[in-house]
Design an enzyme around this catalytic site. Structure first.
Site, short mmCIF file in Angstrom:
data_model
loop_
_atom_site.label_atom_id
_atom_site.label_comp_id
_atom_site.label_asym_id
_atom_site.label_seq_id
_atom_site.Cartn_x
_atom_site.Cartn_y
_atom_site.Cartn_z
CB CYS A 1 -15.00 -13.62 -27.23
SG CYS A 1 -15.78 -15.01 -28.03
NE ARG B 1 -10.90 -13.96 -29.52
CZ ARG B 1 -10.78 -12.64 -29.65
NH1 ARG B 1 -9.71 -12.03 -29.18
NH2 ARG B 1 -11.73 -11.93 -30.24
#
Length: 200
Positions: A7, A13
């Site tokens: 990411c 994430r």
């Protein structure tokens, strides 16, 4: 199979995805990295809390994407299409490994993705040929301007193809409360479950 989740900053994430896959499939070889990540940052507190509520331990620290990491991985799964684009532009030699997490576990749009890969390869080849040809004939600013104009039509074709795709992005909880992070975690978890079914 060695899997790398990618990411932007690698404190949110991609560590969630890494922790979930390790938890559900302990034998998996998995790491996470960020395109703009600094080394050795701890994950966001909300990430840690959301995972703990699921009984998942997070013991990773941030690391930037490198050529060595991409070489190590058999599969590189990004959290958004933009992350994937960034990797293609910066590390074109590994693009056969790049998918968004949602794209990899879905069977939709394979034809369009294949066209996109070819478009990106053509774009990168034209870009490097143009730079080699003109880098000594004009200053940096002029070169950038001419290059942008030279590739404008190719970039428009890429944008048009991408706009026809389903949204393959994992939502970004950055700046939200713990509940927002839990929603993103639930979204990632659904796709990690599908990933495990696919790779087993």
């Amino acid at each position: 199979m060695k899997i790398l989740f990618v990411c932007t900053g690698n404190t949110c994430r991609s560590p969630m995805a890494e922790a979930l896959l390790k938890h559900k499939m302990p034998e998996a070889e998995v790491q996470s990295a960020g395109i703009f990540a600094m080394k050795n940052q701890r994950p966001n507190d909300h990430v840690v809390e959301a995972l703990q509520q699921q009984g998942v331990t997070l013991d990773t620290i941030s690391q930037p994407v490198t050529g060595e990491l991409l070489h190590w991985a058999d599969l590189v799964l990004t959290m958004t299409t933009q992350h994937k684009q960034s990797l293609i532009m910066e590390y074109p030699d590994f693009q056969e490994k790049y998918y968004t997490l949602k794209e990899y576990v879905s069977n939709n749009d394979k034809k369009i993705w294949n066209q996109l890969k070819q478009q990106y390869a053509d774009y990168e080849e034209k870009r490097s040929q143009f730079i080699q040809r003109y880098q000594h004939k004009m200053d940096h600013y002029k070169l950038e301007q001419e290059l942008k104009e030279y590739l404008r039509h190719d970039w428009e074709k890429i944008q048009k193809l991408e706009s026809s795709l389903i949204n393959y992005d994992i939502s970004d909880p950055f700046g939200g409360d713990v509940d927002t992070y839990k929603q993103t975690l639930d979204e990632i978890q659904k796709h990690i479950d599908a990933l495990i079914l696919k790779i087993q």
